[in-house]
Write a protein that holds these residues in place. Structure first.
Motif, PDB file in Angstrom:
ATOM      1  N   ARG A 193      96.655  13.796 107.544  1.00 21.49           N
ATOM      2  CA  ARG A 193      97.292  12.314 107.648  1.00 21.49           C
ATOM      3  C   ARG A 193      97.597  11.993 109.070  1.00 21.49           C
ATOM      4  O   ARG A 193      98.053  12.870 109.975  1.00 21.49           O
ATOM      5  CB  ARG A 193      98.283  12.086 106.879  1.00 21.49           C
ATOM      6  N   LEU A 194      97.219  10.805 109.615  1.00 19.58           N
ATOM      7  CA  LEU A 194      97.712  10.464 110.706  1.00 19.58           C
ATOM      8  C   LEU A 194      98.711   9.181 110.336  1.00 19.58           C
ATOM      9  O   LEU A 194      98.344   8.488 109.967  1.00 19.58           O
ATOM     10  CB  LEU A 194      96.600   9.819 111.448  1.00 19.58           C
ATOM     11  N   HIS A 195      99.994   9.418 110.843  1.00 23.30           N
ATOM     12  CA  HIS A 195     101.195   8.536 110.370  1.00 23.30           C
ATOM     13  C   HIS A 195     101.574   8.032 111.604  1.00 23.30           C
ATOM     14  O   HIS A 195     101.948   8.681 112.533  1.00 23.30           O
ATOM     15  CB  HIS A 195     102.210   9.447 109.744  1.00 23.30           C
ATOM     16  N   GLY A 229     100.327  15.778 101.983  1.00 21.88           N
ATOM     17  CA  GLY A 229     100.127  14.465 101.181  1.00 21.88           C
ATOM     18  C   GLY A 229     100.883  13.427 101.383  1.00 21.88           C
ATOM     19  O   GLY A 229     100.424  12.273 101.426  1.00 21.88           O
ATOM     20  N   SER A 230     102.051  13.576 101.705  1.00 21.04           N
ATOM     21  CA  SER A 230     103.191  12.393 101.845  1.00 21.04           C
ATOM     22  C   SER A 230     102.915  11.767 103.197  1.00 21.04           C
ATOM     23  O   SER A 230     102.778  12.486 104.222  1.00 21.04           O
ATOM     24  CB  SER A 230     104.293  12.996 101.739  1.00 21.04           C
ATOM     25  N   SER A 231     102.902  10.501 103.319  1.00 19.97           N
ATOM     26  CA  SER A 231     102.682   9.781 104.328  1.00 19.97           C
ATOM     27  C   SER A 231     103.717   9.672 105.298  1.00 19.97           C
ATOM     28  O   SER A 231     103.794   9.366 106.546  1.00 19.97           O
ATOM     29  CB  SER A 231     102.160   8.408 103.996  1.00 19.97           C
ATOM     30  N   THR A 232     104.986   9.983 104.808  1.00 17.15           N
ATOM     31  CA  THR A 232     106.116   9.843 105.539  1.00 17.15           C
ATOM     32  C   THR A 232     106.748  11.273 105.799  1.00 17.15           C
ATOM     33  O   THR A 232     108.117  11.312 106.125  1.00 17.15           O
ATOM     34  CB  THR A 232     107.153   8.830 104.871  1.00 17.15           C
ATOM     35  N   ARG A 263      98.573  -0.442 108.832  1.00 14.82           N
ATOM     36  CA  ARG A 263      98.775   0.946 107.865  1.00 14.82           C
ATOM     37  C   ARG A 263      99.724   1.621 108.296  1.00 14.82           C
ATOM     38  O   ARG A 263      99.671   2.007 109.491  1.00 14.82           O
ATOM     39  CB  ARG A 263      97.346   1.698 107.373  1.00 14.82           C
ATOM     40  N   SER A 264     100.797   2.336 107.539  1.00 10.29           N
ATOM     41  CA  SER A 264     101.686   3.338 108.205  1.00 10.29           C
ATOM     42  C   SER A 264     101.115   4.637 108.290  1.00 10.29           C
ATOM     43  O   SER A 264     101.397   5.431 109.099  1.00 10.29           O
ATOM     44  CB  SER A 264     103.084   3.348 107.219  1.00 10.29           C
ATOM     45  N   SER A 265     100.116   4.695 107.536  1.00  5.94           N
ATOM     46  CA  SER A 265      99.275   6.399 107.395  1.00  5.94           C
ATOM     47  C   SER A 265      97.968   5.911 106.940  1.00  5.94           C
ATOM     48  O   SER A 265      97.509   5.369 105.867  1.00  5.94           O
ATOM     49  CB  SER A 265     100.303   7.216 106.331  1.00  5.94           C
ATOM     50  N   THR A 318      85.908  11.161 104.318  1.00 10.31           N
ATOM     51  CA  THR A 318      86.266   9.770 104.013  1.00 10.31           C
ATOM     52  C   THR A 318      87.525   9.380 104.815  1.00 10.31           C
ATOM     53  O   THR A 318      88.386  10.534 104.647  1.00 10.31           O
ATOM     54  CB  THR A 318      86.018   9.215 102.779  1.00 10.31           C
ATOM     55  N   VAL A 319      87.987   8.204 104.973  1.00 10.97           N
ATOM     56  CA  VAL A 319      89.302   7.772 105.356  1.00 10.97           C
ATOM     57  C   VAL A 319      89.706   6.774 104.529  1.00 10.97           C
ATOM     58  O   VAL A 319      89.092   5.833 104.008  1.00 10.97           O
ATOM     59  CB  VAL A 319      89.187   7.064 106.770  1.00 10.97           C
ATOM     60  N   THR A 320      91.094   7.049 104.030  1.00 12.63           N
ATOM     61  CA  THR A 320      91.572   6.114 103.249  1.00 12.63           C
ATOM     62  C   THR A 320      93.173   5.792 103.677  1.00 12.63           C
ATOM     63  O   THR A 320      93.737   6.987 103.673  1.00 12.63           O
ATOM     64  CB  THR A 320      91.567   6.709 101.595  1.00 12.63           C
TER      65      THR A 320
END
Length: 178
Positions: free
Chosen positions: A71-73, A86-89, A125-127, A136-138
């Protein structure tokens, strides 16, 4: 033969000539200075946009190489973190330029600009997640890189992880208009 007196060749410039040259140089510098500031800001914004685009590509390739989702947050407008988990934060930025993560996430890269750096990064997007199996990117995102004077570039990342840069109206020379 009569003795001739030769006058020695004069060298140097008179005070008037020097003052005229300084006056012309001062006017030229005064005209160039505003353009220099704009060009300097443009280069900073373009540099930050290129750096972010590189981090997108690197995170995507690392996700595939490590066979795990990365992730890029975007923690703030001055800091973003590439991390596992997996957590965006799961990760946050510290004032000293480091990042820390919870929930077993691991920091792979952190980019943080000090408050006196004249560039900010604003994302819709935050993450962003980089899938290891499909590459892919989501979700897809638009990230705005904004200079202190308002110079702006957008990095738009699509589902395949490709990034295109564009500039909002009135645009920047050398960049397509969004």
């Amino acid at each position: 033969m009569p003795a001739t007196h030769r006058r020695p060749a004069t060298r140097g410039h008179s005070l008037v000539e020097t003052m005229i040259a300084l006056g012309i140089a001062s006017v030229a510098a005064g005209l160039a200075l505003p353009g220099w500031g704009e060009a300097s800001e443009r280069r900073r914004v373009e540099g930050a946009a290129a750096e972010l685009e590189t981090h997108f590509a690197h995170a995507r390739s690392q996700a595939v190489a490590m066979n795990r989702t990365l992730r890029l947050h975007f923690v703030s407008d001055r800091c973003y973190v590439v991390h596992t988990g997996g957590s965006s934060t799961a990760c946050s930025c510290a004032d000293d330029g480091s990042a820390s993560c919870s929930s077993g996430a691991q920091v792979l890269q952190v980019v943080q600009w000090s408050a006196d750096t004249p560039v900010r990064v604003l994302s819709n997007r935050s993450s962003i997640g980089f899938d290891a199996l499909k590459g892919t990117v989501t979700p897809t995102a638009t990230v705005k890189i904004v200079g202190a004077g308002g110079t702006t570039l957008h990095n738009v990342i699509n589902i395949m992880g490709r990034v295109r840069s564009c500039a909002p109206e009135p645009g920047l020379p050398g960049h397509t208009t969004c």
